[in-house]
Each structure stands twice: as C-alpha cells, then as structure tokens.
Motif scaffolding. Sequence first.
Motif, mmCIF file in Angstrom:
data_model
loop_
_atom_site.group_PDB
_atom_site.id
_atom_site.type_symbol
_atom_site.label_atom_id
_atom_site.label_comp_id
_atom_site.label_asym_id
_atom_site.label_seq_id
_atom_site.Cartn_x
_atom_site.Cartn_y
_atom_site.Cartn_z
ATOM 1 N N LEU A 118 10.640 11.797 -48.043
ATOM 2 C CA LEU A 118 12.076 11.563 -47.956
ATOM 3 C C LEU A 118 12.877 12.863 -47.999
ATOM 4 O O LEU A 118 13.808 13.064 -47.228
ATOM 5 C CB LEU A 118 12.542 10.660 -49.108
ATOM 6 N N VAL A 119 12.512 13.758 -48.917
ATOM 7 C CA VAL A 119 13.292 14.983 -49.104
ATOM 8 C C VAL A 119 12.680 16.177 -48.370
ATOM 9 O O VAL A 119 13.144 17.313 -48.522
ATOM 10 C CB VAL A 119 13.483 15.314 -50.603
ATOM 11 N N LYS A 120 11.649 15.913 -47.557
ATOM 12 C CA LYS A 120 11.061 16.930 -46.676
ATOM 13 C C LYS A 120 10.459 18.113 -47.447
ATOM 14 O O LYS A 120 10.719 19.275 -47.156
ATOM 15 C CB LYS A 120 12.109 17.458 -45.690
ATOM 16 N N ILE A 121 9.625 17.799 -48.468
ATOM 17 C CA ILE A 121 8.960 18.879 -49.205
ATOM 18 C C ILE A 121 7.441 18.682 -49.232
ATOM 19 O O ILE A 121 6.756 19.341 -50.015
ATOM 20 C CB ILE A 121 9.481 18.995 -50.658
ATOM 21 N N THR A 122 6.928 17.821 -48.375
ATOM 22 C CA THR A 122 5.482 17.550 -48.366
ATOM 23 C C THR A 122 4.678 18.828 -48.179
ATOM 24 O O THR A 122 3.651 19.036 -48.857
ATOM 25 C CB THR A 122 5.143 16.539 -47.257
ATOM 26 N N ASP A 123 5.126 19.714 -47.309
ATOM 27 C CA ASP A 123 4.385 20.945 -47.040
ATOM 28 C C ASP A 123 4.483 21.967 -48.162
ATOM 29 O O ASP A 123 3.776 22.984 -48.140
ATOM 30 C CB ASP A 123 4.894 21.590 -45.740
ATOM 31 N N MET A 124 5.342 21.702 -49.133
ATOM 32 C CA MET A 124 5.549 22.646 -50.240
ATOM 33 C C MET A 124 4.849 22.224 -51.524
ATOM 34 O O MET A 124 4.983 22.907 -52.541
ATOM 35 C CB MET A 124 7.062 22.777 -50.536
ATOM 36 N N ARG A 125 4.106 21.157 -51.517
ATOM 37 C CA ARG A 125 3.614 20.553 -52.752
ATOM 38 C C ARG A 125 2.693 21.465 -53.552
ATOM 39 O O ARG A 125 2.639 21.373 -54.784
ATOM 40 C CB ARG A 125 2.919 19.227 -52.459
ATOM 41 N N ARG A 126 1.985 22.370 -52.893
ATOM 42 C CA ARG A 126 1.066 23.267 -53.611
ATOM 43 C C ARG A 126 1.683 24.639 -53.896
ATOM 44 O O ARG A 126 1.022 25.524 -54.421
ATOM 45 C CB ARG A 126 -0.236 23.431 -52.818
ATOM 46 N N ARG A 127 2.940 24.809 -53.540
ATOM 47 C CA ARG A 127 3.613 26.086 -53.770
ATOM 48 C C ARG A 127 4.214 26.139 -55.174
ATOM 49 O O ARG A 127 4.710 25.136 -55.699
ATOM 50 C CB ARG A 127 4.745 26.267 -52.746
ATOM 51 N N LEU A 128 4.191 27.333 -55.794
ATOM 52 C CA LEU A 128 4.889 27.524 -57.053
ATOM 53 C C LEU A 128 6.394 27.410 -56.812
ATOM 54 O O LEU A 128 6.931 27.964 -55.847
ATOM 55 C CB LEU A 128 4.576 28.894 -57.658
ATOM 56 N N ILE A 129 7.068 26.704 -57.705
ATOM 57 C CA ILE A 129 8.497 26.474 -57.521
ATOM 58 C C ILE A 129 9.275 27.787 -57.517
ATOM 59 O O ILE A 129 10.243 27.943 -56.775
ATOM 60 C CB ILE A 129 9.030 25.509 -58.602
ATOM 61 N N ARG A 130 8.840 28.755 -58.321
ATOM 62 C CA ARG A 130 9.568 30.026 -58.369
ATOM 63 C C ARG A 130 9.545 30.775 -57.046
ATOM 64 O O ARG A 130 10.401 31.639 -56.796
ATOM 65 C CB ARG A 130 9.037 30.919 -59.492
ATOM 66 N N ASN A 131 8.578 30.441 -56.181
ATOM 67 C CA ASN A 131 8.464 31.109 -54.885
ATOM 68 C C ASN A 131 9.221 30.391 -53.772
ATOM 69 O O ASN A 131 9.214 30.843 -52.623
ATOM 70 C CB ASN A 131 6.995 31.249 -54.490
ATOM 71 N N LEU A 132 9.848 29.280 -54.104
ATOM 72 C CA LEU A 132 10.588 28.518 -53.098
ATOM 73 C C LEU A 132 11.981 29.096 -52.903
ATOM 74 O O LEU A 132 12.547 29.723 -53.799
ATOM 75 C CB LEU A 132 10.711 27.054 -53.528
ATOM 76 N N SER A 133 12.547 28.862 -51.732
ATOM 77 C CA SER A 133 13.933 29.243 -51.479
ATOM 78 C C SER A 133 14.858 28.354 -52.313
ATOM 79 O O SER A 133 14.458 27.306 -52.830
ATOM 80 C CB SER A 133 14.262 29.069 -49.997
ATOM 81 N N LYS A 134 16.120 28.786 -52.412
ATOM 82 C CA LYS A 134 17.092 27.998 -53.176
ATOM 83 C C LYS A 134 17.237 26.598 -52.603
ATOM 84 O O LYS A 134 17.356 25.612 -53.344
ATOM 85 C CB LYS A 134 18.442 28.715 -53.166
ATOM 86 N N GLY A 135 17.207 26.497 -51.287
ATOM 87 C CA GLY A 135 17.331 25.187 -50.651
ATOM 88 C C GLY A 135 16.190 24.254 -51.002
ATOM 89 O O GLY A 135 16.399 23.070 -51.279
ATOM 90 N N TYR A 136 14.964 24.783 -51.012
ATOM 91 C CA TYR A 136 13.820 23.945 -51.351
ATOM 92 C C TYR A 136 13.808 23.590 -52.836
ATOM 93 O O TYR A 136 13.387 22.493 -53.218
ATOM 94 C CB TYR A 136 12.518 24.618 -50.942
ATOM 95 N N LYS A 137 14.280 24.502 -53.686
ATOM 96 C CA LYS A 137 14.397 24.162 -55.104
ATOM 97 C C LYS A 137 15.380 23.004 -55.283
ATOM 98 O O LYS A 137 15.175 22.124 -56.130
ATOM 99 C CB LYS A 137 14.865 25.377 -55.903
#
Length: 322
Positions: A118-137
């Motif tokens: 729904l929120v389009k973060i499936t490809d980010m599931r294994r990424r550390l949150i601190r390494n995400l962009s502000k938008g993805y956070k």
Amino acid sequence: MIEVKNLTKNYGNNKAVDNISFTAEKGSILGFLGPNGAGKSTTMNILTGYISSSGGRAMLDGVDVLENPIAAKRKIGYLPEHPPVYGDMTVEEYLRFVYALKKAKLPRNSHLNEICELVKITDMRRRLIRNLSKGYKQRVGLAQALVGNPPILILDEPTVGLDPKQIIEIRSLVKKLGKNHTVILSSHILPEVQAVCDKIVIINKGKIVADDTAGSLSEHLGSSSTKVVLRVEGKATEIEKLLSGVKDVVKVFTGAVIEPPDVREYHVESKPDTDIRREVFRRLANRNYPVLMMRSNELSLEEIFLRLTAGDVIDELKGGKA
C-alpha cells in the motif's frame, strides 16, 4: 467515528483549547487546520491520549479517551509529524516490532505484506531505516500507523519530505483509506487538504472558527456578488468597454499585461445570483477577442484559512455553520 464535545485544555491561566466541539463520521476524511499556537497540536495530542484534557469529552469509536485510554488507543493509527522510527532496525524488523507492540490479531506476514504494498516500501524491507531517504522514512511511519488495521487514522503532515510523485500516491492512498476508516488529516499544504478532505475544521486561538466543506465555506465567506476572472487577448480599452456593457455587470477591473503584447486578466463583478459567462464569451467572440481562460472566482482554501485566522471575519461567522 470521532466525537469531540466541549473539549478544554488549560495550562495555568492560558486556555490552549477552549470548549471546542466537532465530529468526524466513519468513512470520511476531516482536514484539521490551524496556525502555530492555535491549539491544533494540543487537540491531536488529547485525541491520541498523549495528554489529558481539562474538561469536555473526546470519543473514539464510542470509547472515551480519558476514561478508557488503553481501549481508545487501540482504535487509533497515528502518524506524528516526525515519524517514530528506529534507525538501527530494518523496515521489516521495525514493522514486526510495531505489530507485537500493538498486539495485532491479523495474520502477521500477509498483513505486513499488504501494508508495504500500500505505501510502496516492499523493496525497502531489508534496508536499515537510518539509510532511507526522508520520504521513505515518512512512508515507514505511515505503515506503522496502519498496523492492526485501526478504525481511526490520525495523520499529521503525512506528505512531508515526499517528492511530487510520492505526494500524489500518498494522497490517493489517504482517499482510499478514508472509505473504510475515519481519518483526521493535518497539513500545511492547503491544496492537499482541499483535494483530499470531505470536511474542514479550522481552529484559531483555541476556538473552532470553521467546520464545513471547503465549498460551503467559500460560499459563506465570499461577497454577495458573483465574480468571473478572464484572460483575454486584445485592446484593453475596447475589451473593458465590452465587458462593462454586459447585462448585470457591476464592475470591471483590468490587470497588467500577463503575456506580451496585449494579453491581460480581467476581473468582472456582477449582481448576486447571476451567470454572465455565456454572454461575456459571446460578445468577445463576436469581436474576435480570444478568451484564453475563464473561471469563477471562488475562494481557495488558502484564502479561507487566511481570512479566518487573521480574525477579520470571525465575528461574521458566529451565526453561521462555521
């Protein structure tokens, strides 16, 4: 459903929230607006159970926030302005942590998969949150609000940090969520609120100064006359004379050149409850003056907000809906 009745919050002698009342029905999106210091954040903090009220009631899906705060909080998915995410966790770990914290009952894997889609973060599931962009956070913060499928969503600036494409996607998602949830949306992006929300509540100096649809507020706050804005190419003196000669026209204002050499904007005011658009178009077309734009001059939500919070029409509204 959300029901706020005679809600008050005092800080010493200061009334941050002063006897306010409003409702939000199931399957609706309510835009909650107010300038800095108006009492908006205080009200939202009371609704989420973060602080207690000094008086009045806040009911969430039939549960009193003050009398039964734990049960009330189970009804809410909350996205604060700064998402409550943990940078040292992956997205997957964080959502599983939130799932356990909320004691959600839905099947975990399928439920979290659906939220991530729904929120389009499936490809980010294994990424550390601190390494995400502000938008993805921000998207991860929205995802945690949806865990457990709560009936009420309180979203504070849900599109902060998103690029234009992401903003459109989140707006679409919020509208979709509003079909099955009660949503309170707070945002400083007023066109966003106007595009998404079914009803607008504006708070100023601790009091509700507007509670209606944007269209109704525009109609109520606008003058009794009807205004049309045109963009026409041609000799200004002749166009102004033509417009002034249209039946029911009261006043014509001619603006400066917008597009060289001779495209100007004209504001045409007519008598109340009149529609001059067809006659205006006919007269200009007969004289071969191209009409490049024509629209009614309804108040935008930004203009409504500024009028109400500036205090110049608050007294006028006391007898109306707002």
